[in-house]
Scaffold this active site. Structure first.
Site, PDB file in Angstrom:
ATOM      1  N   ASP A 124       0.809  -1.217   0.000  1.00 44.87           N
ATOM      2  CA  ASP A 124       0.000   0.000   0.000  1.00 44.87           C
ATOM      3  C   ASP A 124       0.846   1.273   0.000  1.00 44.87           C
ATOM      4  O   ASP A 124       0.482   2.266  -0.629  1.00 44.87           O
ATOM      5  CB  ASP A 124      -0.886   0.053   1.256  1.00 44.87           C
ATOM      6  N   ASP A 174      -3.268   4.866  -2.434  1.00 41.81           N
ATOM      7  CA  ASP A 174      -2.515   3.703  -1.960  1.00 41.81           C
ATOM      8  C   ASP A 174      -2.013   2.980  -3.205  1.00 41.81           C
ATOM      9  O   ASP A 174      -2.761   2.835  -4.197  1.00 41.81           O
ATOM     10  CB  ASP A 174      -3.429   2.737  -1.184  1.00 41.81           C
ATOM     11  N   HIS A 181      -8.386  -0.988  -2.562  1.00 43.00           N
ATOM     12  CA  HIS A 181      -7.352  -1.863  -3.132  1.00 43.00           C
ATOM     13  C   HIS A 181      -7.913  -2.768  -4.238  1.00 43.00           C
ATOM     14  O   HIS A 181      -8.900  -3.463  -4.051  1.00 43.00           O
ATOM     15  CB  HIS A 181      -6.636  -2.673  -2.065  1.00 43.00           C
ATOM     16  N   ASP A 236      -6.540  -5.398  -5.519  1.00 40.32           N
ATOM     17  CA  ASP A 236      -6.083  -6.788  -5.590  1.00 40.32           C
ATOM     18  C   ASP A 236      -7.023  -7.817  -4.983  1.00 40.32           C
ATOM     19  O   ASP A 236      -6.637  -8.973  -4.775  1.00 40.32           O
ATOM     20  CB  ASP A 236      -4.654  -6.928  -5.028  1.00 40.32           C
ATOM     21  N   CYS A 260      -1.004  -8.245  -0.642  1.00 44.80           N
ATOM     22  CA  CYS A 260      -0.922  -7.082   0.251  1.00 44.80           C
ATOM     23  C   CYS A 260       0.345  -7.119   1.105  1.00 44.80           C
ATOM     24  O   CYS A 260       0.954  -6.077   1.371  1.00 44.80           O
ATOM     25  CB  CYS A 260      -2.100  -7.070   1.215  1.00 44.80           C
TER      26      CYS A 260
HETATM   27  N1  ABU Z   1      -5.947  -4.766   1.369  1.00 44.02           N
HETATM   28  C1  ABU Z   1      -6.750  -5.541   0.452  1.00 44.02           C
HETATM   29  C2  ABU Z   1      -8.021  -5.963   1.091  1.00 44.02           C
HETATM   30  C3  ABU Z   1      -9.162  -5.513   0.331  1.00 44.02           C
HETATM   31  C4  ABU Z   1     -10.434  -6.201   0.752  1.00 44.02           C
HETATM   32  O1  ABU Z   1     -10.832  -6.135   1.903  1.00 44.02           O
HETATM   33  O2  ABU Z   1     -11.061  -6.843  -0.071  1.00 44.02           O
END
Ligand code: ABU
Length: 370
Positions: free
Chosen positions: A121, A199, A248, A250, A355
């Site tokens: 991040d 981020d 995020h 990902d 992450c």
């Molecule tokens: N840091 C990625 C987590 C995102 C989510 O909670 O799906």
């Protein structure tokens, strides 16, 4: 699929930082740390992104150290993950341990820290550049300081080290009337356009093309700042996500190799993808295997689609959680070689393998895949 073979444009540089995409053979990676972990201090930008039960627990325990019963099993998983990476020949680099419980202040606000669980991040690697990002969570304001020894070492050995403008994070950045979008409503964001914030985990890289989802930690001005900073050698494309509380990219969409795109069917509608991505094979992520363990379910800071938070070792091999059997079987069917590594306890600290890491060097060159 209508996939055009990439054309090579530059030769590999002898630089400690060199990574252009998410799938070239992995040589060196930063892996996060849990020492000194502290529950995020209360702020609407934090609570709006944590799932229901965990958000309630977070707001009650804000600023306290994470309890041992959460740290210890996650630490065990982390140690094992590092061993697996090293056994695959990957150099693992770590931030300095730091006591994130320490209180700090700017002229506008004060906070305690969080942790160094997720280097994905706070820093973005684009080629030979490693960039400290302007993060929107006040508790993460000084997070990159734990990485400064590594950053200075990379700099001395030839990497470009930059930092986006440090945001002020005053109330003007946050919409006081923000509410999560209900089903069918357009997605709303808590951030205003007061200043650029982003981020790094809201971006993924495919050589000269970089993709981003707007989120509750990445605003339009942040995307514009990065676009202007990178200049004409790169194209940044925005991907529309239907995630009601986006934070995020990902767990929403991730490339697994050139021409291969893993998508979350709840958040991504293939007909809304940027045209250039429509030419790629769309691999629809299977339903996440439910997590029955009540403590894990309650303490997770993440959504159920963490099953998608895969780390590619190269174009074939990937780290996947053995709990997520649906994903494991599916990626095998697609021709990948999953390496199962248990990691569910890490979700309480904000993520899984993608992450928890930052791939600083992958063997490969800057290409155009579209
Ligand atoms: N840091 C990625 C987590 C995102 C989510 O909670 O799906």
């Amino acid at each position: 699929m209508n996939f055009h073979a990439p054309s090579s444009e530059s030769s590999a540089a002898a630089c400690p930082v060199s990574s252009h995409n998410e799938w070239d053979p992995l040589e060196e990676i930063i892996v996060g740390r849990l020492e000194g972990s502290t529950i995020p201090s209360n702020h609407p930008v934090v609570t709006c992104n944590i799932p229901g039960m965990a958000a309630r627990a977070q707001s009650l325990a804000a600023g306290f150290r994470f309890p041992k019963f959460m740290v210890e099993p996650a630490q065990e998983e982390l140690d094992n993950f590092i061993k697996v990476l090293e056994s695959l020949g990957v150099t693992v680099t770590r931030p300095e341990p730091f006591d994130h419980h320490a209180k700090f202040a700017t002229p506008y606000w004060s906070s305690r820290g969080f942790c160094n669980s997720c280097p994905r991040d706070s820093m973005l690697v684009i080629g030979d550049e490693i960039l400290e990002t302007p993060m929107a969570w006040p508790c993460r304001y000084f997070e990159t300081h734990s990485y400064r020894p590594i950053l200075k070492d990379y700099f001395r050995r030839g990497a470009r080290w930059t930092s986006a403008p440090k945001p002020q994070l005053t109330d003007a950045l946050f919409d006081p009337n923000f509410e999560l979008a209900k089903k069918g409503e357009p997605i709303r964001y808590i951030l205003t356009e007061f200043e650029p914030v982003f981020d790094a985990a809201d971006f993924f890289r495919c050589g000269r093309d970089i993709f981003v989802t707007r989120s509750n930690v990445t605003n339009k001005m942040g995307v514009d700042w990065l676009r202007r900073h990178l200049g004409e050698g790169y194209r940044i494309h925005e991907i529309k996500s239907r995630c009601p509380n986006p934070m995020h990219i990902d767990t929403t969409i991730l490339p697994l190799g050139p021409g291969k795109l893993l998508i979350n069917p709840e958040y991504i509608h293939p007909d809304e993808l940027p045209d250039i991505l429509k030419k790629w094979d769309i691999l629809v992520a299977p339903d996440p295997t439910p997590i029955e363990d009540r403590i894990l379910a309650i303490t997770s800071m993440c959504g159920k689609w963490l099953s998608m938070n895969i780390l590619m070792i190269d174009e074939k091999r990937m780290i996947v959680d053995p709990h997520h059997v649906n994903m494991l079987r599916q990626v095998e069917k697609w021709g990948f070689e999953p390496i199962p590594v248990p990691f569910l306890h890490y979700a309480a600290f904000g993520g899984a393998y993608h992450c928890a890491t930052l791939d600083v060097r992958r063997r490969g060159t800057l290409e155009s895949y579209f």
